[in-house]
Write a protein that holds these residues in place. Structure first.
Motif, short mmCIF file in Angstrom:
data_model
loop_
_atom_site.label_atom_id
_atom_site.label_comp_id
_atom_site.label_asym_id
_atom_site.label_seq_id
_atom_site.Cartn_x
_atom_site.Cartn_y
_atom_site.Cartn_z
N LEU A 232 0.82 -1.20 0.00
CA LEU A 232 0.00 0.00 0.00
C LEU A 232 0.86 1.26 0.00
O LEU A 232 0.53 2.25 -0.68
CB LEU A 232 -0.92 -0.01 1.22
CG LEU A 232 -2.00 1.07 1.30
CD1 LEU A 232 -2.94 0.97 0.11
CD2 LEU A 232 -2.77 0.95 2.61
N ALA A 233 1.96 1.24 0.75
CA ALA A 233 2.87 2.39 0.77
C ALA A 233 3.50 2.61 -0.61
O ALA A 233 3.61 3.75 -1.08
CB ALA A 233 3.96 2.19 1.81
N GLU A 234 3.91 1.53 -1.27
CA GLU A 234 4.46 1.65 -2.62
C GLU A 234 3.40 2.11 -3.62
O GLU A 234 3.69 2.90 -4.53
CB GLU A 234 5.05 0.32 -3.05
CG GLU A 234 6.24 -0.13 -2.21
CD GLU A 234 6.73 -1.52 -2.59
OE1 GLU A 234 6.10 -2.14 -3.47
OE2 GLU A 234 7.73 -1.97 -2.00
N PHE A 235 2.18 1.63 -3.42
CA PHE A 235 1.07 2.03 -4.29
C PHE A 235 0.80 3.53 -4.15
O PHE A 235 0.54 4.22 -5.14
CB PHE A 235 -0.18 1.23 -3.91
CG PHE A 235 -1.31 1.36 -4.89
CD1 PHE A 235 -1.42 0.50 -5.97
CD2 PHE A 235 -2.28 2.35 -4.74
CE1 PHE A 235 -2.45 0.62 -6.87
CE2 PHE A 235 -3.32 2.47 -5.62
CZ PHE A 235 -3.41 1.60 -6.70
N GLN A 236 0.90 4.04 -2.92
CA GLN A 236 0.67 5.46 -2.68
C GLN A 236 1.72 6.32 -3.39
O GLN A 236 1.42 7.39 -3.89
CB GLN A 236 0.68 5.74 -1.18
CG GLN A 236 0.42 7.20 -0.81
CD GLN A 236 0.43 7.42 0.68
OE1 GLN A 236 0.66 6.48 1.45
NE2 GLN A 236 0.19 8.64 1.11
N GLU A 237 2.97 5.85 -3.40
CA GLU A 237 4.02 6.60 -4.08
C GLU A 237 3.78 6.68 -5.58
O GLU A 237 4.11 7.68 -6.22
CB GLU A 237 5.38 5.94 -3.79
CG GLU A 237 5.81 6.03 -2.33
CD GLU A 237 7.13 5.32 -2.10
OE1 GLU A 237 7.68 4.76 -3.08
OE2 GLU A 237 7.62 5.33 -0.96
N GLN A 238 3.19 5.63 -6.15
CA GLN A 238 2.97 5.59 -7.60
C GLN A 238 1.74 6.38 -8.02
O GLN A 238 1.72 6.96 -9.11
CB GLN A 238 2.82 4.13 -8.07
CG GLN A 238 4.04 3.27 -7.83
CD GLN A 238 3.81 1.83 -8.24
OE1 GLN A 238 2.90 1.53 -9.03
NE2 GLN A 238 4.62 0.92 -7.72
N PHE A 239 0.71 6.41 -7.18
CA PHE A 239 -0.56 7.03 -7.56
C PHE A 239 -0.96 8.09 -6.53
O PHE A 239 -2.08 8.12 -6.03
CB PHE A 239 -1.66 5.97 -7.66
CG PHE A 239 -1.35 4.87 -8.63
CD1 PHE A 239 -1.56 5.04 -9.98
CD2 PHE A 239 -0.82 3.67 -8.17
CE1 PHE A 239 -1.27 4.02 -10.88
CE2 PHE A 239 -0.52 2.65 -9.06
CZ PHE A 239 -0.74 2.82 -10.41
#
Length: 279
Positions: A232-239
């Motif tokens: 989820l943290a990586e997803f937040q960085e991308q989007f």
């Protein structure tokens, strides 16, 4: 006149005001969750705070977030780690809690105080020595690095100790007269009677491990060990600017713990209400 008496009866009815305060509290708690849910249903490209027509709500963001975030592997890792840690904590808490509640030995109260003292020590303070121990044991970037540091917990030991203290000693004495040893008494009598406390500890531990970001971030770097919170943290960085997609990912990561709590809420409330009765 009837309306006047009706208003006066409500004004003096304490139950009404308590209920009103509870409803306001529930509304304040559910409002952010509602905003997150409706934002996740908004069409892609919708700005934060923008009014959304009900006929334009869609579940397409969930399919897109699940595919782009590769949450299947993260869900499997988080489930395995959370269940493993929960199993270890149930075992260690039951054994230590029973010993502190029933066995008479010198230094019992001192040990209990030391266990309670661990509750005020943040995990972040211990991360360096834990990291060094895991590195010495060649456990960095393994599942063991996510499981062993929290395999035992002072809160769980204290919770089980308090619940075991509420069970009548006569039940154990009767079992002992029938030839049962300590382990048999714990397994056949104490644990079945302590189901509310066990469910409470299960929920606390599983939800805590599911929501944990710190351990995966510090002790692992391999992509195949990603947990839900790390994904989820990586997803937040991308989007970062795609609020609809981001909120859909948040809902996806939250659904399992909500369902788990709804399933065990009755035992959870009973466990909270019946622990701490005896010192």
């Amino acid at each position: 006149m009837a309306g006047k008496y009706w208003f006066k009866s409500i004004a003096t009815n304490s139950t009404f005001w308590i209920l009103l305060l509870l409803l306001l509290g529930v509304g304040l708690i559910l409002l952010p969750l509602g905003v997150v849910f409706f934002t996740s249903l908004s069409p892609a490209g919708t700005a934060a705070g923008e009014a959304i027509p009900l006929d334009s709500l869609t579940f397409a963001n969930y399919r897109s977030a699940w595919a782009r975030g590769d949450f299947l592997l993260a869900f499997a890792n988080s489930t395995f780690v959370a269940l493993a840690v929960t199993g270890f904590q149930l075992l260690t808490s039951a054994l230590a809690g029973y010993a502190l509640a029933r066995l008479k030995f010198r230094g019992r109260q001192a040990i209990l105080l030391l266990i309670l003292a661990t509750l005020v020590i943040p995990f972040q303070i211990l991360v360096i020595p834990i990291f060094l121990v895991l590195k010495w044991g060649h456990l960095i970037n393994t599942y063991a690095a996510l499981i062993l540091p929290t395999a035992a917990n002072g809160f769980g030991i204290f919770l089980m100790r308090q619940y075991f203290s509420t069970v009548p000693v006569e039940l154990e004495e009767a079992a002992a007269l029938d030839g049962a040893n300590r382990l048999a008494i714990l397994w056949r009598i104490m644990l079945p009677l302590s189901r509310p406390a066990l469910v409470t500890l299960f929920l606390f531990t599983f939800i805590g491990e599911w929501n944990d970001l710190f351990k995966p971030l510090i002790f692992t770097t391999r992509p195949e060990l990603r947990t839900v919170q790390l994904a989820l943290a990586e997803f937040q960085e991308q989007f970062t600017n795609n609020w609809s997609l981001l909120m859909a990912a948040v809902v996806i990561a939250t659904i399992p713990v909500i369902l788990l709590f709804l399933i065990g809420q009755r035992q959870f409330i009973r466990g909270i209400g019946t622990t701490g009765i005896k010192n």
